[in-house]
Design a protein around this motif. Structure first.
Motif, PDB file in Angstrom:
ATOM      1  N   UNK A  90      -2.249 -12.414  -6.110  1.00 54.76           N
ATOM      2  CA  UNK A  90      -3.335 -11.531  -6.542  1.00 54.76           C
ATOM      3  C   UNK A  90      -3.533 -11.692  -8.124  1.00 54.76           C
ATOM      4  N   UNK A  91      -4.586 -12.159  -8.307  1.00 54.20           N
ATOM      5  CA  UNK A  91      -4.712 -12.300  -9.956  1.00 54.20           C
ATOM      6  C   UNK A  91      -5.672 -10.826 -10.282  1.00 54.20           C
ATOM      7  N   UNK A  92      -4.891  -9.903 -10.716  1.00 52.48           N
ATOM      8  CA  UNK A  92      -5.792  -8.596 -10.868  1.00 52.48           C
ATOM      9  C   UNK A  92      -6.072  -8.437 -12.393  1.00 52.48           C
TER      10      UNK A  92
ATOM     11  N   UNK B 108      -0.848 -12.235 -20.469  1.00 53.65           N
ATOM     12  CA  UNK B 108      -1.765 -12.112 -21.484  1.00 53.65           C
ATOM     13  C   UNK B 108      -2.931 -13.303 -21.356  1.00 53.65           C
ATOM     14  N   UNK B 109      -3.509 -13.334 -20.440  1.00 56.36           N
ATOM     15  CA  UNK B 109      -4.788 -14.480 -20.253  1.00 56.36           C
ATOM     16  C   UNK B 109      -5.706 -13.733 -19.356  1.00 56.36           C
ATOM     17  N   UNK B 110      -6.973 -14.199 -19.357  1.00 60.63           N
ATOM     18  CA  UNK B 110      -7.854 -13.767 -18.605  1.00 60.63           C
ATOM     19  C   UNK B 110      -7.450 -14.137 -16.982  1.00 60.63           C
ATOM     20  N   UNK B 111      -7.949 -13.420 -16.105  1.00 59.84           N
ATOM     21  CA  UNK B 111      -7.668 -13.683 -14.732  1.00 59.84           C
ATOM     22  C   UNK B 111      -7.996 -14.976 -14.125  1.00 59.84           C
ATOM     23  N   UNK B 112      -9.171 -15.368 -14.589  1.00 57.68           N
ATOM     24  CA  UNK B 112      -9.920 -16.506 -13.863  1.00 57.68           C
ATOM     25  C   UNK B 112      -9.106 -17.922 -14.144  1.00 57.68           C
TER      26      UNK B 112
END
Ligand code: FES
Ligand SMILES: [Fe+2]
Length: 436
Positions: A272-274, A165-169
């Motif tokens: 991979x951070x999708x 539960x966090x933004x990919x970046x």
């Protein structure tokens, strides 16, 4: 420094956003093949770039990726029956093939109608133990990109999916941040720093993350590539027998739009951070090496053996403010972070930053150079795409010889790039080369 406006561009991935438009131009992982292993098994709900999909395997073993909501009156196809080479909505029985063919519409007996329409199915492929989908403009379907982990027997590969539960970046930034490795992960990588003064690096097959030495402030050398960049974290190395100077280089490689290769001595991690949406991410950890892995042992090394935080069934990472992101302060005499393993350490730090990092409030230092470069390359690729050009790396079909490099001792005066001769990308245009 990233402005608040640039941060919006970097982090918003829904339809109609600049980053969302760019990411939709690539093939992206949507689940592990294992998650839809059985023909005619239950459809899997998944989220990608702010939109909902179902993935299913038909009677013949083909995978389908379809919008979650039925094209008729929007019932969820997660409830559907998968049968007779198609997926059948429960509500009125409309049935669709993996390619979007409308096979049956029991409440509307007009064959011309069925032939004149397509269900919203997307191109899908399986490779390297992952299901990949292309959800961008149909007429712009790009080359399907090959990675080294597609090769070799399946047992030489392990895949873990974490829905975080966090933004990919902010998760991806952690992966290009060499200076945290010897600190946050010091139990494995650098225990002589705070935990065990007598520590000798462990070069066991699975835990070979130990740094060449305990230097927590490496010098960073970066080089752009056609698909992103690669960088060396450079530390002082031992003298050669004849007294020559050396340095130790640890090279990480980044491929837009979501990938990086993390080096270990005996195998490599492809990550991979999708983005699932703006505030959650599916992280795929692919371990790939020259021989078979023991899944349980790797799970323990990654700290993914604590079912309270993560399990293989739903893959959801359960760190929250309420459970102090999984931290156990009672063990912090021996487990420096109290977070128990590489995976929870990286994931919990990412979640602890809040759903989307406010980057204009950061105080950056030289050790953050690669983090800054990642943002620059993403913004550059988005701008290029918004101006009508192709995003970085879209025209490269083969990444299988692109590598990272575990800590390697190199004589001063020699280039670390020479240890990674194919990293400029096969079929890539070398025009992107910029030294820094
Ligand atoms: S809503 Fe799916 S068939 Fe009617
Ligand atoms: Fe990390």
């Amino acid at each position: 420094m990233v402005t608040a406006a640039e941060n919006e561009i970097l982090t918003r991935v829904g339809p109609g956003t600049p980053m969302g438009r760019m990411m939709r131009r690539y093939w992206l992982p949507v689940c592990a093949s294992e998650q839809v292993a059985r023909p005619d098994g239950a459809p899997l709900r998944t989220k990608l770039l702010g939109e909902n999909y179902v993935v299913f395997r038909d009677t013949s073993g083909r995978v389908g990726v379809m919008e979650e909501y039925c094209m008729h009156r929007r019932a969820s196809l997660a409830l559907a029956r998968v049968e007779d080479n198609g997926i059948r909505c429960l509500y009125h029985g409309w049935k669709f093939g993996v390619d979007g063919e409308i096979q049956e519409t029991p409440n509307h007996c007009d064959e011309r109608f069925r032939r004149s329409q397509r269900a919203p199915a997307f191109p899908a492929r399986e490779a390297g133990g992952l299901v990949w989908a292309y959800v961008g403009p149909r007429e712009q379907e790009p080359l399907f990109q090959k990675y080294a982990f597609f090769d070799g027997p399946a047992e030489n590969r392990l895949i873990f999916r974490l829905n975080i539960p966090a933004n990919y970046l902010q998760l991806w930034e952690g992966g290009v941040d060499s200076s945290h490795v010897g600190i946050l992960h010091c139990n494995l990588a650098n225990p002589e720093w705070k935990i065990r003064p007598d520590f000798a690096p462990d070069f066991d097959d699975y835990t070979s993350v130990a740094l060449a030495n305990g230097d927590n402030a490496p010098e960073m050398e970066l080089e752009n590539t056609a698909y992103g960049f690669h960088y060396a974290a450079r530390r002082k190395g031992p003298h050669t027998p004849d007294g020559g100077e050396t340095y130790s280089a640890r090279v990480t490689t980044v491929m837009l739009p979501t990938a990086r290769i993390i080096p270990l001595t005996f195998y490599q991690f492809f990550l991979f951070e999708v983005p699932r949406d703006d505030v959650s991410t599916s992280t795929y950890i692919v371990c790939h090496g020259p021989r078979a892995f023991d899944r349980d042992k790797m799970k323990a090394v990654l700290g993914l053996d604590n079912e309270r935080l993560w399990n293989e069934r739903d893959c959801d990472y359960r760190a929250t403010e309420e459970n102090l992101w999984g931290q156990d302060r009672s063990v912090m005499d021996t487990v420096w972070s109290g977070l128990g393993g590489l995976g929870p350490e990286d994931a919990s730090i990412g979640v602890s930053m809040g759903p989307i990092v406010e980057r204009h409030k950061e105080v950056l230092v030289a050790a953050d150079k690669a983090v800054v470069r990642l943002r620059e390359r993403l913004l550059e690729s988005v701008r290029r795409h918004e101006a009508g050009g192709a995003p970085f790396g879209l025209d490269i079909a083969d990444y299988s010889r692109v590598r990272s490099l575990p800590d390697t001792t190199i004589p001063v005066g020699e280039r670390w790039q020479d240890h990674l001769p194919d990293n400029m990308g096969l079929g890539a245009r070398p025009t992107e080369r910029v030294n820094n």
